[in-house]
Design a protein around this motif. Structure first.
Motif, mmCIF file in Angstrom:
data_model
loop_
_atom_site.group_PDB
_atom_site.id
_atom_site.type_symbol
_atom_site.label_atom_id
_atom_site.label_comp_id
_atom_site.label_asym_id
_atom_site.label_seq_id
_atom_site.Cartn_x
_atom_site.Cartn_y
_atom_site.Cartn_z
ATOM 1 N N VAL A 52 0.843 -1.202 0.000
ATOM 2 C CA VAL A 52 0.000 0.000 0.000
ATOM 3 C C VAL A 52 0.870 1.240 0.000
ATOM 4 O O VAL A 52 0.651 2.172 -0.798
ATOM 5 N N PHE A 53 1.846 1.273 0.879
ATOM 6 C CA PHE A 53 2.736 2.433 0.996
ATOM 7 C C PHE A 53 3.476 2.685 -0.313
ATOM 8 O O PHE A 53 3.479 3.807 -0.840
ATOM 9 N N GLN A 54 4.085 1.658 -0.859
ATOM 10 C CA GLN A 54 4.874 1.804 -2.090
ATOM 11 C C GLN A 54 4.010 2.195 -3.282
ATOM 12 O O GLN A 54 4.361 3.096 -4.051
ATOM 13 N N TRP A 55 2.903 1.502 -3.456
ATOM 14 C CA TRP A 55 2.100 1.709 -4.660
ATOM 15 C C TRP A 55 1.428 3.072 -4.660
ATOM 16 O O TRP A 55 1.314 3.705 -5.713
ATOM 17 N N MET A 56 0.982 3.535 -3.499
ATOM 18 C CA MET A 56 0.383 4.870 -3.464
ATOM 19 C C MET A 56 1.435 5.938 -3.749
ATOM 20 O O MET A 56 1.168 6.911 -4.467
ATOM 21 N N TYR A 57 2.636 5.756 -3.221
ATOM 22 C CA TYR A 57 3.688 6.724 -3.519
ATOM 23 C C TYR A 57 4.172 6.611 -4.963
ATOM 24 O O TYR A 57 4.629 7.604 -5.554
ATOM 25 N N ALA A 58 4.061 5.415 -5.539
ATOM 26 C CA ALA A 58 4.387 5.289 -6.961
ATOM 27 C C ALA A 58 3.423 6.125 -7.791
ATOM 28 O O ALA A 58 3.825 6.819 -8.740
#
Length: 488
Positions: free
Chosen positions: A103-109
């Motif tokens: 969740v953290f990585q993909w939203m920041y992506a």
């Protein structure tokens, strides 16, 4: 039009998931690179499609928003199947949980892709630029809102692509400041967004207003929420679909009740090696029953995650048309089709019920079929807007009569009598209606947290589980400058 938006994604070459400059490929001199890419309107349009693409990864919000709540169990094959989800279901997740890091990585992506456009927004002018930038701001706001729901205070990057150096030089931004930025961005976007788009899945003025109203509601800015959501209601653009059982059919996507809908495409194939690369709705295949044999059409088999509890099934009255359109009663289904066999999967979590709103249909998709279903995610529905507005009018002590009117529109569609309550009793009626109307759609856990109704969540520790932990590895990559959420 839905398929067209997804198929174009393959040509987006410069908006990668990687957020660290060290990983950017350096092309030979004279070839395009990320610094000289924006040279035409189509370049901006392709980059924007790359931002839309990351909406597909929000399938985790759909699953985790239910599993973490009192609406459903984790399910799956056994108690170790997708252990990250099992831990969240039991409220024993840690900062090393892989699903939370996704969740953290993909939203920041998605944010980094949006910031790529922001970084070069002044490089050239073209017809339709203001609308394109407005869509981009909406999408960035959507991603940031997901992050705040999960993690609270989060680092806020606004001016360009996110690099490792950036993360090591910025602190977590208080969520009040993040919300203030999202309010400003959405107000800007609203001015340039149309009420209707030629292509399904594009951000509209109604979607931006609804998201803004929801952000106000999360902050208990009830007057702002009521005023903003009323603009959606009085716009004349949306109405309740008369037959609730048809809302989530694949044949009824982007209907008159859909304010914002994440588009999925089932014809491209998929791999378990790269979930962020998948164009199909991953949640759907994971949530389907484990059919084995017999005629179970129009459905196909899944992995039996996210089974609704008996408690939520029994919360519906027998004359509520939403119950059987929301939850598949497996025992009743098999009783009508004695040739059908299925596996209960994780027997500790088996309830006999499955999420019918996002059930896998047999369709002409490509292997692995569990990863490529085309069911769109109804992110914001008009009924959700009505219920949010009702809550704002009631909890803000603004107008209980208007609040009752909005909640009764939803109840009437469900075949139920009007509520006549007011004050705190009406508040509880609205909360109950939200649960029954939106069950299976990923909103329940976050609704429980923001309204303080967490006592029915098994294993929930007040003061800790209102937020999920910042992934440990992300804190380490940021040079350990970010503090962890309480209790982790």
């Amino acid at each position: 039009m839905k398929g067209n938006l997804k198929k174009i994604l393959a040509i987006v070459l410069f908006t990668t998931l990687l957020t660290c400059d060290d990983y950017l490929e350096i092309l030979p001199e004279g070839q395009e690179n990320t610094e000289n890419y924006f040279n035409s309107k189509s370049d901006y349009e392709d980059a924007l499609i790359g931002v839309y693409d990351l909406l597909g990864t929000t399938y985790l919000s759909n699953i985790l928003g239910e599993i973490a709540s009192d609406n459903s169990n984790c399910g799956g094959g056994d108690q170790t199947d997708v252990l990250d989800w099992q831990q969240i279901d039991d409220m024993i997740h840690t900062a090393d949980n892989g699903a939370l890091r996704n969740v953290f990585q993909w939203m920041y992506a998605g944010i980094s892709r949006a910031n790529y456009i922001v970084e070069f927004k002044d490089k050239m002018d073209f017809q339709g630029k203001e609308q394109l930038l407005a869509e981009n701001l909406f999408l960035r706001s959507y991603f940031y809102f997901e992050l705040v729901k999960f993690f609270g205070d989060v680092p806020m990057y606004l001016d360009g692509r996110i690099s490792l150096e950036d993360s090591q030089a910025i602190d977590r931004t208080p969520k009040a400041e993040v919300y203030a930025q999202l309010e400003a961005d959405l107000k800007t976007a609203i001015e340039s967004l149309p009420w209707e788009q030629a292509q399904n899945g594009r951000a509209t003025r109604g979607a931006a207003l609804a998201l803004l109203g929801k952000i106000y509601l999360y902050q208990e800015k009830f007057q702002d929420a009521a005023t903003t959501l009323d603009k959606v209601i009085t716009s004349g653009q949306y109405q309740l679909v008369s037959d609730f059982s048809t809302i989530f059919l694949n044949s009824n996507e982007n209907n008159i009740e859909s304010v914002f809908e994440v588009q999925y495409f089932g014809g491209q194939g998929a791999s378990f090696d790269c979930f962020q690369c998948v164009e199909g709705n991953i949640a759907v295949g994971f949530m389907g029953p484990r059919f084995l044999n017999g005629d179970f059409s129009p459905y196909t088999s899944g992995f039996s995650f996210n089974p609704p509890t008996a408690e939520i099934f029994n919360s519906y009255s027998s004359d509520d048309v939403r119950r059987d359109a929301t939850i598949l009663d497996m025992e009743a289904f098999v009783a009508e089709r004695p040739d059908v066999t299925f596996s209960q999967g994780n027997t500790d979590d088996y309830t006999g019920y499955y999420n019918k709103k996002y059930i896998p249909y047999a369709e002409a998709n490509l292997p692995d079929v569990n990863l490529t279903h085309s069911n769109n995610y109804r992110s914001i529905r008009y009924s959700d807007v009505l219920l949010m507005a009702a809550e704002a009018y009631n909890r803000g002590a603004i107008d209980d009569s208007k609040a009752r009117n909005y909640v009764n529109l939803v109840r009437e569609r469900a075949g139920l009598e009007d509520v006549t309550s007011s004050g705190g009793n009406l508040t509880q009626d609205i909360y109950r209606e939200r649960r029954l109307e939106l069950a299976g759609e990923g909103h329940r856990f976050f609704d429980q947290v923001r309204t303080g109704q967490t006592s029915t969540i098994k294993g929930f520790t007040p003061g800790k589980h209102e937020l999920f932990p910042i992934p440990r590895i992300e804190i380490e990559l940021a040079g350990n400058r970010w503090t962890q959420n309480p209790g982790y």
